[in-house]
Design an enzyme around this catalytic site. Structure first.
Site, PDB file in Angstrom:
ATOM      1  N   ASP A 147       0.858  -1.170   0.000  1.00 34.58           N
ATOM      2  CA  ASP A 147       0.000   0.000   0.000  1.00 34.58           C
ATOM      3  C   ASP A 147       0.904   1.232   0.000  1.00 34.58           C
ATOM      4  OD1 ASP A 147      -2.987   0.987   1.903  1.00 34.58           O
ATOM      5  OD2 ASP A 147      -2.198   1.569  -0.053  1.00 34.58           O
ATOM      6  N   SER A 148       0.318   2.371  -0.401  1.00 29.29           N
ATOM      7  CA  SER A 148       1.147   3.538  -0.769  1.00 29.29           C
ATOM      8  C   SER A 148       1.429   4.487   0.396  1.00 29.29           C
ATOM      9  CB  SER A 148       0.437   4.317  -1.883  1.00 29.29           C
ATOM     10  OG  SER A 148      -0.945   4.455  -1.546  1.00 29.29           O
ATOM     11  N   GLY A 149       0.764   4.312   1.520  1.00 27.27           N
ATOM     12  CA  GLY A 149       1.129   5.058   2.728  1.00 27.27           C
ATOM     13  C   GLY A 149       0.176   6.153   3.141  1.00 27.27           C
ATOM     14  N   GLY A 150      -0.541   6.769   2.202  1.00 25.30           N
ATOM     15  CA  GLY A 150      -1.394   7.907   2.559  1.00 25.30           C
ATOM     16  C   GLY A 150      -2.489   7.530   3.530  1.00 25.30           C
TER      17      GLY A 150
ATOM     18  N   GLN B 294     -11.742   6.436  -5.906  1.00 20.91           N
ATOM     19  CA  GLN B 294     -12.321   7.063  -4.734  1.00 20.91           C
ATOM     20  C   GLN B 294     -13.712   7.592  -5.104  1.00 20.91           C
ATOM     21  OE1 GLN B 294     -11.261   6.874  -1.719  1.00 20.91           O
ATOM     22  NE2 GLN B 294      -9.124   6.258  -1.933  1.00 20.91           N
TER      23      GLN B 294
ATOM     24  N   GLY C   4     -11.494   3.816  -0.298  1.00 23.40           N
ATOM     25  CA  GLY C   4     -12.506   4.635   0.359  1.00 23.40           C
ATOM     26  C   GLY C   4     -13.650   3.869   0.972  1.00 23.40           C
TER      27      GLY C   4
ATOM     28  N   ASP D  70      -7.741  -7.638   0.940  1.00 19.75           N
ATOM     29  CA  ASP D  70      -6.779  -7.800   2.050  1.00 19.75           C
ATOM     30  C   ASP D  70      -7.462  -7.345   3.330  1.00 19.75           C
ATOM     31  OD1 ASP D  70      -6.330  -4.714   1.458  1.00 19.75           O
ATOM     32  OD2 ASP D  70      -5.424  -5.160   3.421  1.00 19.75           O
TER      33      ASP D  70
ATOM     34  N   CYS E 255     -12.020 -28.780   9.320  1.00 17.55           N
ATOM     35  CA  CYS E 255     -10.819 -28.025   8.927  1.00 17.55           C
ATOM     36  C   CYS E 255      -9.580 -28.900   9.072  1.00 17.55           C
ATOM     37  CB  CYS E 255     -10.693 -26.773   9.809  1.00 17.55           C
ATOM     38  SG  CYS E 255      -9.269 -25.745   9.396  1.00 17.55           S
TER      39      CYS E 255
ATOM     40  N   CYS F 188      -6.398 -27.661   9.184  1.00 18.93           N
ATOM     41  CA  CYS F 188      -5.233 -26.865   9.613  1.00 18.93           C
ATOM     42  C   CYS F 188      -4.612 -27.499  10.850  1.00 18.93           C
ATOM     43  CB  CYS F 188      -5.656 -25.425   9.894  1.00 18.93           C
ATOM     44  SG  CYS F 188      -6.277 -25.143  11.554  1.00 18.93           S
TER      45      CYS F 188
ATOM     46  N   CYS G   8      -6.798 -27.351  14.108  1.00 21.50           N
ATOM     47  CA  CYS G   8      -7.960 -28.245  14.143  1.00 21.50           C
ATOM     48  C   CYS G   8      -7.566 -29.719  14.070  1.00 21.50           C
ATOM     49  CB  CYS G   8      -8.913 -27.911  12.991  1.00 21.50           C
ATOM     50  SG  CYS G   8      -9.586 -26.251  13.122  1.00 21.50           S
TER      51      CYS G   8
ATOM     52  N   HIS H 240      -5.167 -20.947  11.721  1.00 25.59           N
ATOM     53  CA  HIS H 240      -6.512 -21.449  11.380  1.00 25.59           C
ATOM     54  C   HIS H 240      -7.295 -20.411  10.565  1.00 25.59           C
ATOM     55  CE1 HIS H 240     -10.594 -22.958  11.569  1.00 25.59           C
ATOM     56  NE2 HIS H 240     -10.927 -21.724  11.938  1.00 25.59           N
TER      57      HIS H 240
HETATM   58  C1  LIG Z   1      -5.710  -0.075   3.282  1.00 29.85           C
HETATM   59  C2  LIG Z   1      -6.933   0.676   2.833  1.00 29.85           C
HETATM   60  C3  LIG Z   1      -8.169   0.347   3.356  1.00 29.85           C
HETATM   61  C4  LIG Z   1      -9.301   1.061   2.979  1.00 29.85           C
HETATM   62  C5  LIG Z   1      -9.231   2.095   2.061  1.00 29.85           C
HETATM   63  C6  LIG Z   1      -7.976   2.445   1.508  1.00 29.85           C
HETATM   64  C7  LIG Z   1      -7.825   3.523   0.559  1.00 29.85           C
HETATM   65  O1  LIG Z   1      -8.805   4.200   0.155  1.00 29.85           O
HETATM   66  N1  LIG Z   1      -6.603   3.797   0.073  1.00 29.85           N
HETATM   67  C8  LIG Z   1      -5.517   3.102   0.470  1.00 29.85           C
HETATM   68  N2  LIG Z   1      -4.312   3.446  -0.071  1.00 29.85           N
HETATM   69  N3  LIG Z   1      -5.582   2.080   1.352  1.00 29.85           N
HETATM   70  C9  LIG Z   1      -6.800   1.739   1.888  1.00 29.85           C
HETATM   71 ZN   LIG Z   2      -8.567 -25.026  11.434  1.00 30.83          ZN
END
Ligand SMILES: Cc1cccc2c(=O)nc(N)[nH]c12
Ligand SMILES: [Zn+2]
Length: 377
Positions: free
Chosen positions: A97-100, A194, A221, A271, A309, A311, A314, A340
Site C-alpha cells: 500500500d502507498s502510505g497515505g 475514490q 474509500g 486484504d 478443517c 489446519c 484443528c 486457522h
Molecule cells: C488499506 C486501505 C483500506 C481502505 C481504504 C484504503 C484507501 O482508500 N486507500 C488506500 N491506499 N488504502 C486503503
Molecule cells: Zn482449522
C-alpha cells in the site's frame, strides 16, 4: 503459489458467473489465483506466522505497508539488504500500500497539501513526508511487485463537496504516481478509485483512472465504517465501471461474508488484518460462524475448533487446549488461531474459485449462508 517463467504482469480471466470472476494474475514471482485474499504483513511479517506457514495456508501473495516500513527499518535499509522479499523471506508476489491511508489513520501532526502529506512518526515523533513521487520511490526500493498509487481516503461521513475535492486530488496524485512509476516490466501499478458512496463520483474516478491507464484498479474509500449494506450498495455500481480485463482490488475487506459479497459483485483481490488480528484475540472464523475461545464453555470441550478443517490447530488441538492457552496468554494461541483463520480464509477463496469456474456460485453462496445460520458453534 506457483512460479511462472515470465517477466510480464498479466491477468488471465478464466470464467465468470454473474458478476463474479475467477482467473490468474501472472507475475515474475509467481501466479496469483483469483479471487485472492492477501494476508497483511505490515512490518515485514504476518504477525505470529512464519512465511512458510503463510504459504502453507494457500496464500499466493502478501501485503506490505509503505508507511510502516519507511519509518522502521526504512526503505533504504531494506533495499540495501536485498529488498523486501529477501528481507522477510517471502519469494512470492508482494503488494504494497502507498502510505497515505496509514498516515491519516496512524501518524501525528499531519499536514496535507497538493504536494503531499507531512507528518510525525507515531513511533518516535520524527518528521517525514509522503508524496506520489516519494511513495513510488519507497515502493521501488522495497521491490514490491504490485505498487499502489498514492491517494487520499476521506474519513466518512463526509459531505459531497469534501468527497469530490478529495477524489479529484487523488486523481491528480494518480497521474503523478503513474508518471513517477515509469516503465517497469514485470511490476504493476494499480490505481485507486475514490468517490465515497456517490455513484457519479465513483464513475468519474473510474474514468479518470482508465484514461491514465493502470495494470489493475482498486476500490478505495470503503471499509472505513460505512457498514456492509452501504459497502455492497456502492460495489453494486462502483465495480462495473472499472475495466473488465484488469484485476479489481477491494482494499481493507473484510469479514468472511463481506468477502463473499464483494466477490459476488466482481472483486478479484482483497486484504484485511481481521483473520490475523482477531486470531490473536481468541476469535476463530469457521464455516458455521465465529468461535470465541475466551468463552468458558470451551474449558472441557475435547472437540477440535472445526471438525471440517485440516489446519494444524484443528488437526492436533482441542477447544479445551485453545481455551487454556488463551487464558494463560501463551504465544501459541495467536500462532494456532492465526494459522486457522488464514487457512479458513484461503479455503473460502478456493471454494469460490471452484464454484465460479463450475458456474455454481449462486448455490455455493446459498450454502455458505445456510451453514452459518445453524449457530451452535
Ligand atoms: C488499506 C486501505 C483500506 C481502505 C481504504 C484504503 C484507501 O482508500 N486507500 C488506500 N491506499 N488504502 C486503503
Ligand atoms: Zn482449522
Amino acid at each position: 503459489m506457483t512460479a511462472t517463467p515470465t517477466d510480464r504482469f498479466a491477468f488471465d480471466l478464466h470464467a465468470t458467473d454473474g458478476m463474479a470472476r475467477t482467473g490468474v494474475i501472472h507475475t515474475p514471482r509467481g501466479d496469483i489465483r483469483t479471487p485472492a485474499f492477501m494476508p497483511v504483513g505490515t512490518a515485514a511479517t504476518v504477525k505470529a506466522m512464519l512465511p512458510e506457514s503463510v504459504a502453507a495456508t494457500g496464500a499466493d501473495i502478501l501485503l506490505g505497508n509503505t508507511y510502516h516500513l519507511m519509518l522502521r527499518p526504512t526503505a533504504e535499509r531494506i533495499a540495501h539488504l536485498g529488498g523486501l522479499h529477501r528481507f522477510m523471506n517471502w519469494s512470492g508476489p508482494i503488494l504494497t500500500d502507498s502510505g497515505g491511508f496509514q498516515v491519516m489513520s496512524l501518524a501525528d501532526l499531519r499536514k496535507l497539501t497538493e504536494a503531499g502529506v507531512s507528518f510525525k512518526s507515531h513511533i518516535d515523533g520524527s518528521k517525514h513526508m509522503l508524496s506520489p513521487e516519494r511513495s513510488m520511490e519507497i515502493q521501488k526500493l522495497l521491490g514490491s511487485d504490485i505498487v499502489m498509487c498514492f491517494d487520499e481516503c476521506p474519513a466518512l461521513p463526509a459531505d459531497r463537496d469534501r468527497i469530490a475535492t478529495s477524489m479529484q486530488l487523488s486523481m491528480r496524485w494518480a497521474q503523478r504516481s503513474r508518471d513517477a512509476f515509469g516503465d517497469r516490466p514485470g511490476h504493476a501499478l494499480f490505481g485507486i478509485q475514490q468517490g465515497g458512496l456517490e455513484q457519479d463520483f465513483r464513475a468519474e474516478s473510474a474514468q479518470a483512472l482508465t484514461d491514465i491507464g493502470f495494470d489493475g484498479y482498486a476500490v478505495g474509500g470503503l471499509a472505513v465504517g460505512e457498514g456492509q449494506e452501504a459497502m455492497f450498495g456502492c460495489l453494486d455500481h462502483a465495480t462495473g465501471v472499472l475495466p473488465v480485463d484488469k484485476p479489481r482490488y477491494l482494499m481493507g475487506v473484510g469479514k468472511p461474508d463481506d468477502i463473499v459479497g464483494a466477490v459476488k459483485r466482481g472483486i478479484d483481490m482483497m486484504d484485511c488484518v481481521l483473520p490475523s488480528r482477531s486470531g490473536r484475540t481468541g476469535q476463530a472464523f469457521t464455516r458455521r460462524g465465529v468461535v470465541n475461545l475466551k468463552n468458558a464453555r470451551h474449558a472441557d470441550d475435547p472437540r477440535p475448533l472445526d471438525e471440517g478443517c485440516t489446519c494444524p490447530a484443528c488437526s492436533n488441538y482441542s477447544r479445551a487446549y485453545l481455551h487454556h492457552v488463551f487464558r494463560a496468554q501463551e504465544m501459541i494461541l495467536g500462532m494456532l488461531l492465526t494459522w486457522h483463520n488464514l487457512h479458513y480464509y484461503q479455503t473460502l477463496m478456493q471454494g469460490m474459485r471452484d464454484a465460479i469456474a463450475a458456474g455454481r456460485f449462486v448455490a455455493w453462496e446459498a450454502d455458505f449462508h445456510a451453514v452459518r445460520a445453524q449457530g451452535d458453534i
